[in-house]
Design a protein around this motif. Structure first.
Motif, PDB file in Angstrom:
ATOM      1  N   ALA A  66      -8.499 -39.422 -80.493  1.00 12.91           N
ATOM      2  CA  ALA A  66      -7.717 -39.538 -81.727  1.00 12.91           C
ATOM      3  C   ALA A  66      -6.744 -38.372 -81.859  1.00 12.91           C
ATOM      4  CB  ALA A  66      -8.652 -39.596 -82.930  1.00 12.91           C
ATOM      5  N   ARG A  67      -7.186 -37.165 -81.511  1.00  4.03           N
ATOM      6  CA  ARG A  67      -6.308 -36.003 -81.582  1.00  4.03           C
ATOM      7  C   ARG A  67      -5.165 -36.123 -80.581  1.00  4.03           C
ATOM      8  NH1 ARG A  67      -7.895 -29.563 -81.755  1.00  4.03           N
ATOM      9  NH2 ARG A  67      -5.804 -28.761 -81.290  1.00  4.03           N
ATOM     10  N   LEU A  68      -5.476 -36.571 -79.370  1.00  2.57           N
ATOM     11  CA  LEU A  68      -4.437 -36.721 -78.362  1.00  2.57           C
ATOM     12  C   LEU A  68      -3.385 -37.740 -78.785  1.00  2.57           C
ATOM     13  CD1 LEU A  68      -6.367 -36.652 -74.989  1.00  2.57           C
ATOM     14  CD2 LEU A  68      -4.697 -34.998 -75.794  1.00  2.57           C
ATOM     15  N   LYS A  69      -3.834 -38.837 -79.358  1.00  2.00           N
ATOM     16  CA  LYS A  69      -2.887 -39.855 -79.825  1.00  2.00           C
ATOM     17  C   LYS A  69      -1.979 -39.283 -80.905  1.00  2.00           C
ATOM     18  CE  LYS A  69      -5.402 -44.147 -78.872  1.00  2.00           C
ATOM     19  NZ  LYS A  69      -6.009 -45.346 -79.492  1.00  2.00           N
ATOM     20  N   LEU A  70      -2.543 -38.459 -81.764  1.00  2.00           N
ATOM     21  CA  LEU A  70      -1.755 -37.854 -82.837  1.00  2.00           C
ATOM     22  C   LEU A  70      -0.732 -36.874 -82.269  1.00  2.00           C
ATOM     23  CD1 LEU A  70      -1.354 -37.550 -85.913  1.00  2.00           C
ATOM     24  CD2 LEU A  70      -3.056 -35.706 -85.847  1.00  2.00           C
ATOM     25  N   GLU A  71      -1.143 -36.072 -81.288  1.00  3.39           N
ATOM     26  CA  GLU A  71      -0.245 -35.065 -80.713  1.00  3.39           C
ATOM     27  C   GLU A  71       0.748 -35.672 -79.729  1.00  3.39           C
ATOM     28  OE1 GLU A  71      -3.335 -31.256 -80.969  1.00  3.39           O
ATOM     29  OE2 GLU A  71      -2.864 -32.161 -79.027  1.00  3.39           O
ATOM     30  N   GLY A  72       0.315 -36.718 -79.041  1.00  2.00           N
ATOM     31  CA  GLY A  72       1.196 -37.364 -78.075  1.00  2.00           C
ATOM     32  C   GLY A  72       1.652 -36.416 -76.984  1.00  2.00           C
ATOM     33  N   ALA A  73       2.901 -36.554 -76.584  1.00  2.00           N
ATOM     34  CA  ALA A  73       3.448 -35.726 -75.503  1.00  2.00           C
ATOM     35  C   ALA A  73       3.564 -34.263 -75.895  1.00  2.00           C
ATOM     36  CB  ALA A  73       4.808 -36.267 -75.073  1.00  2.00           C
ATOM     37  N   ARG A  74       3.401 -33.963 -77.183  1.00  2.00           N
ATOM     38  CA  ARG A  74       3.490 -32.575 -77.652  1.00  2.00           C
ATOM     39  C   ARG A  74       2.195 -31.801 -77.459  1.00  2.00           C
ATOM     40  NH1 ARG A  74       3.176 -32.416 -82.458  1.00  2.00           N
ATOM     41  NH2 ARG A  74       2.736 -34.591 -82.973  1.00  2.00           N
ATOM     42  N   ASP A  84     -15.624 -40.671 -72.468  1.00  2.00           N
ATOM     43  CA  ASP A  84     -16.565 -41.367 -71.599  1.00  2.00           C
ATOM     44  C   ASP A  84     -15.979 -42.729 -71.239  1.00  2.00           C
ATOM     45  OD1 ASP A  84     -17.065 -43.095 -73.717  1.00  2.00           O
ATOM     46  OD2 ASP A  84     -19.052 -42.304 -74.159  1.00  2.00           O
ATOM     47  N   THR A  85     -16.724 -43.505 -70.449  1.00  2.00           N
ATOM     48  CA  THR A  85     -16.164 -44.745 -69.932  1.00  2.00           C
ATOM     49  C   THR A  85     -15.928 -45.793 -71.008  1.00  2.00           C
ATOM     50  OG1 THR A  85     -18.406 -45.493 -69.330  1.00  2.00           O
ATOM     51  CG2 THR A  85     -17.071 -44.431 -67.610  1.00  2.00           C
ATOM     52  N   SER A  86     -16.459 -45.606 -72.201  1.00  2.00           N
ATOM     53  CA  SER A  86     -16.150 -46.528 -73.298  1.00  2.00           C
ATOM     54  C   SER A  86     -14.773 -46.253 -73.884  1.00  2.00           C
ATOM     55  CB  SER A  86     -17.221 -46.425 -74.398  1.00  2.00           C
ATOM     56  OG  SER A  86     -17.222 -45.141 -74.992  1.00  2.00           O
ATOM     57  N   LEU A  87     -14.150 -45.140 -73.491  1.00  2.00           N
ATOM     58  CA  LEU A  87     -12.837 -44.758 -74.016  1.00  2.00           C
ATOM     59  C   LEU A  87     -11.755 -44.672 -72.948  1.00  2.00           C
ATOM     60  CD1 LEU A  87     -13.928 -41.884 -76.451  1.00  2.00           C
ATOM     61  CD2 LEU A  87     -13.051 -44.128 -77.123  1.00  2.00           C
ATOM     62  N   THR A  88     -12.120 -44.767 -71.673  1.00  2.00           N
ATOM     63  CA  THR A  88     -11.145 -44.480 -70.625  1.00  2.00           C
ATOM     64  C   THR A  88     -10.015 -45.507 -70.563  1.00  2.00           C
ATOM     65  OG1 THR A  88     -12.672 -45.509 -69.036  1.00  2.00           O
ATOM     66  CG2 THR A  88     -12.666 -43.105 -69.169  1.00  2.00           C
ATOM     67  N   ALA A  89     -10.319 -46.776 -70.778  1.00  2.00           N
ATOM     68  CA  ALA A  89      -9.255 -47.787 -70.741  1.00  2.00           C
ATOM     69  C   ALA A  89      -8.252 -47.539 -71.856  1.00  2.00           C
ATOM     70  CB  ALA A  89      -9.850 -49.190 -70.858  1.00  2.00           C
ATOM     71  N   GLN A  90      -8.765 -47.238 -73.041  1.00  2.00           N
ATOM     72  CA  GLN A  90      -7.900 -46.960 -74.178  1.00  2.00           C
ATOM     73  C   GLN A  90      -7.095 -45.689 -73.936  1.00  2.00           C
ATOM     74  OE1 GLN A  90     -10.138 -46.644 -77.813  1.00  2.00           O
ATOM     75  NE2 GLN A  90      -8.331 -46.444 -79.113  1.00  2.00           N
ATOM     76  N   ALA A  91      -7.720 -44.678 -73.333  1.00  2.00           N
ATOM     77  CA  ALA A  91      -7.027 -43.423 -73.060  1.00  2.00           C
ATOM     78  C   ALA A  91      -5.928 -43.618 -72.019  1.00  2.00           C
ATOM     79  CB  ALA A  91      -8.023 -42.367 -72.579  1.00  2.00           C
ATOM     80  N   ALA A  92      -6.212 -44.384 -70.970  1.00  2.00           N
ATOM     81  CA  ALA A  92      -5.214 -44.614 -69.922  1.00  2.00           C
ATOM     82  C   ALA A  92      -4.005 -45.359 -70.466  1.00  2.00           C
ATOM     83  CB  ALA A  92      -5.838 -45.380 -68.759  1.00  2.00           C
ATOM     84  N   GLU A  93      -4.237 -46.248 -71.428  1.00  2.00           N
ATOM     85  CA  GLU A  93      -3.139 -47.032 -72.002  1.00  2.00           C
ATOM     86  C   GLU A  93      -2.134 -46.168 -72.761  1.00  2.00           C
ATOM     87  OE1 GLU A  93      -4.909 -50.031 -74.395  1.00  2.00           O
ATOM     88  OE2 GLU A  93      -5.514 -51.291 -72.684  1.00  2.00           O
ATOM     89  N   THR A  94      -2.528 -44.966 -73.166  1.00  2.00           N
ATOM     90  CA  THR A  94      -1.601 -44.093 -73.894  1.00  2.00           C
ATOM     91  C   THR A  94      -0.488 -43.574 -72.989  1.00  2.00           C
ATOM     92  OG1 THR A  94      -2.839 -42.055 -73.422  1.00  2.00           O
ATOM     93  CG2 THR A  94      -3.486 -43.328 -75.392  1.00  2.00           C
ATOM     94  N   GLY A  95      -0.713 -43.589 -71.683  1.00  2.00           N
ATOM     95  CA  GLY A  95       0.259 -43.032 -70.755  1.00  2.00           C
ATOM     96  C   GLY A  95       0.262 -41.523 -70.714  1.00  2.00           C
ATOM     97  N   LEU A  96      -0.708 -40.888 -71.387  1.00  2.00           N
ATOM     98  CA  LEU A  96      -0.741 -39.429 -71.465  1.00  2.00           C
ATOM     99  C   LEU A  96      -1.444 -38.780 -70.276  1.00  2.00           C
ATOM    100  CD1 LEU A  96      -1.584 -39.026 -75.274  1.00  2.00           C
ATOM    101  CD2 LEU A  96       0.619 -38.607 -74.164  1.00  2.00           C
ATOM    102  N   PHE A  97      -2.154 -39.588 -69.477  1.00  2.00           N
ATOM    103  CA  PHE A  97      -2.954 -39.022 -68.393  1.00  2.00           C
ATOM    104  C   PHE A  97      -2.340 -39.311 -67.029  1.00  2.00           C
ATOM    105  CE2 PHE A  97      -5.917 -39.189 -71.893  1.00  2.00           C
ATOM    106  CZ  PHE A  97      -6.641 -38.019 -71.735  1.00  2.00           C
ATOM    107  N   ALA A  98      -2.447 -38.328 -66.153  1.00  2.00           N
ATOM    108  CA  ALA A  98      -1.951 -38.460 -64.777  1.00  2.00           C
ATOM    109  C   ALA A  98      -3.094 -38.889 -63.861  1.00  2.00           C
ATOM    110  CB  ALA A  98      -1.375 -37.127 -64.303  1.00  2.00           C
ATOM    111  N   GLU A  99      -2.763 -39.489 -62.740  1.00  2.00           N
ATOM    112  CA  GLU A  99      -3.784 -39.812 -61.745  1.00  2.00           C
ATOM    113  C   GLU A  99      -4.262 -38.524 -61.076  1.00  2.00           C
ATOM    114  OE1 GLU A  99      -2.627 -42.800 -59.001  1.00  2.00           O
ATOM    115  OE2 GLU A  99      -2.297 -44.331 -60.559  1.00  2.00           O
ATOM    116  N   HIS A 100      -5.544 -38.486 -60.756  1.00  2.09           N
ATOM    117  CA  HIS A 100      -6.110 -37.257 -60.184  1.00  2.09           C
ATOM    118  C   HIS A 100      -6.007 -37.209 -58.668  1.00  2.09           C
ATOM    119  CE1 HIS A 100      -9.593 -39.737 -59.166  1.00  2.09           C
ATOM    120  NE2 HIS A 100      -9.701 -40.087 -60.432  1.00  2.09           N
ATOM    121  N   GLY A 101      -5.835 -38.344 -58.010  1.00  2.00           N
ATOM    122  CA  GLY A 101      -5.629 -38.355 -56.563  1.00  2.00           C
ATOM    123  C   GLY A 101      -6.836 -37.974 -55.735  1.00  2.00           C
ATOM    124  N   GLN A 102      -8.042 -38.071 -56.300  1.00  2.00           N
ATOM    125  CA  GLN A 102      -9.248 -37.705 -55.577  1.00  2.00           C
ATOM    126  C   GLN A 102     -10.124 -38.931 -55.343  1.00  2.00           C
ATOM    127  OE1 GLN A 102     -11.303 -34.089 -56.904  1.00  2.00           O
ATOM    128  NE2 GLN A 102      -9.601 -33.622 -58.263  1.00  2.00           N
TER     129      GLN A 102
END
Length: 332
Positions: A66-74, A84-102
Motif C-alpha cells: 500500500a505504501r509503495l502504491k502511494l509513493e509510486g515512482a517517487r 509474500d506470494t499472496s501479494l506478488t502478482a498485485q505487486a508486479a502489476e504496479t510496474g515498480l519492480f525489476a526482474e532479479h535475473g537469478q
C-alpha cells in the motif's frame, strides 16, 4: 594550524560519508525490531558491501505494498522485503519492480513446480512457514482442531486485518480456499470468537501474551521462540488438517539508483550469512537451509500435503470476493 587540520579532517570525513552508498530497504516492523533479524542482517551485509544499509519499517507486510502504491515512482526504497506470494502478482502489476535475473536453488516446498526451483522473475524468497493459531497449553489444554471446532467453541482469538497484514490476508485466503462459496458462512460462525482485529502481527501477538485472548493467529514455529529463547514450553500451535503456507519474498525496485547494490543484497539474502539469522530471529524456516543446519529444538515443518497455497496469479481475483465476505460477516 590546529584549526586548519581539524577543518581538513572534518571535510575528509564528510566526503567519506557522502561517498558511502546507501541501500534503503522497506520491510515490516517486526523485522527491524531489536529482537528481529534486521540488526544482525544490517551488520552482516555492511561488513561485505562497503555501504550503509538502512531498513525502514512500514507497518506489516501488506502495508508495504500500500505504501509503495502511494509513493509510486517517487519511492525512496531500493528493495522491498516482506511481501509474500499472496501479494506478488498485485505487486508486479504496479510496474515498480525489476526482474532479479537469478535462478536460485531453494529449499522452499514448491506446490507449483519441481522441488528446489523458483520461477518468479521479480521476487526471491527468504523464508517460509505455516499459519496456525497459537495457544497457551496451561490455559487451553484441548485446542480446536479445525475451523468448525473453533467456531463451535467459546475460544477467543485475535487475528490480523487482511488489508494491512500478510498473516491476516493468509488467514482470509486459507478460509476461502477451504470453504469456497461457504467462506462467508464460516466467517459468520467465527465472528463471536474474534476478540479484535489488529493492523499487524506484533499487536495481535502482544494482546495474546497479555492474556486478552485464548489463541492468536501466528505460525507453527512461534512456540519454538518461547521454547528456545525463553525456555518456556507452555505455547503450542493448534494443528488442523491443512494450514496456509506463507512464503515471504523480496524484490528490487525498478527505479532504484543503486541497482548493483540491490542485486548484491538479494544475492546476500540467499547466503548462509543471511539465512542462518532467520530461524532464531524471524522464527521461520529459511529459504535455503544454512550449512550449519537448523537450531536444536526447532520443529520440523508440516508436510507439503498439509499445505494450502494459492497460485499467486489466482489471488487478485479471489481476494476481492473473500474480503467482501470477511467484512460483511465481521460487521454484523
Amino acid at each position: 594550524m590546529k584549526h586548519l587540520l581539524f577543518a581538513a579532517g572534518v571535510l575528509c570525513a564528510t566526503e567519506a560519508v557522502a561517498e558511502t552508498p546507501v541501500l534503503t530497504v522497506y520491510t515490516y516492523d517486526s523485522f527491524v525490531s531489536d529482537w528481529g533479524p534486521g540488526p544482525s542482517v544490517e551488520k552482516a551485509f555492511e561488513e561485505v558491501c562497503s555501504c550503509d544499509l538502512q531498513f525502514v519499517g512500514a507497518g506489516d507486510g501488506a502495508a508495504l505494498l500500500a505504501r509503495l502504491k502511494l509513493e509510486g515512482a517517487r519511492t525512496k526504497a531500493d528493495v522491498v522485503l516482506g511481501l509474500d506470494t499472496s501479494l506478488t502478482a498485485q505487486a508486479a502489476e504496479t510496474g515498480l519492480f525489476a526482474e532479479h535475473g537469478q535462478s536460485p536453488v531453494v529449499d522452499v516446498p514448491n506446490p507449483f513446480g519441481e522441488p528446489g526451483t523458483w520461477s518468479d522473475q521479480h521476487f526471491l524468497p527468504y523464508d517460509w512457514g505455516f499459519l496456525a493459531f497459537v495457544h497457551d497449553k496451561t490455559k487451553l489444554a484441548e485446542p480446536p482442531k479445525s475451523f468448525e471446532e473453533l467456531a463451535a467453541s467459546e475460544t477467543k482469538i485475535v487475528i490480523q486485518d487482511p488489508r494491512s497484514s500478510t498473516p491476516g490476508l493468509g488467514l482470509m485466503l486459507w478460509v476461502k480456499a477451504l470453504y469456497g462459496d461457504k467462506a462467508g458462512d464460516m466467517w459468520g460462525a467465527l465472528a463471536d470468537n474474534i476478540v479484535t482485529v489488529t493492523p499487524g502481527w506484533s499487536e495481535a501477538y502482544g494482546l495474546f501474551l497479555e492474556g486478552e485472548a485464548d489463541m492468536v493467529l501466528s505460525y507453527t514455529t512461534s512456540p519454538d521462540y518461547h521454547r528456545i529463547a525463553e525456555e518456556d514450553d507452555s505455547k503450542a500451535a493448534a494443528l488442523f488438517d491443512r494450514h496456509y503456507m506463507q512464503i515471504e519474498v523480496a524484490g528490487k525496485l525498478a527505479g532504484t539508483d543503486q541497482p548493483e547494490l540491490a542485486d548484491r543484497f538479494l544475492q546476500f539474502m540467499l547466503s548462509d550469512a543471511f539465512q542462518g539469522i532467520i530461524p532464531t530471529t524471524n522464527w521461520m524456516y529459511p529459504a535455503v537451509t544454512p550449512s550449519t543446519g537448523m537450531p536444536e529444538g526447532f520443529a520440523s515443518p508440516l508436510g507439503q500435503e498439509q499445505a494450502v497455497l494459492l497460485p499467486p496469479e489466482d489471488v487478485p481475483g479471489m481476494r476481492d470476493q473473500a474480503l467482501a465476505e470477511w467484512r460483511a460477516a465481521l460487521s454484523q
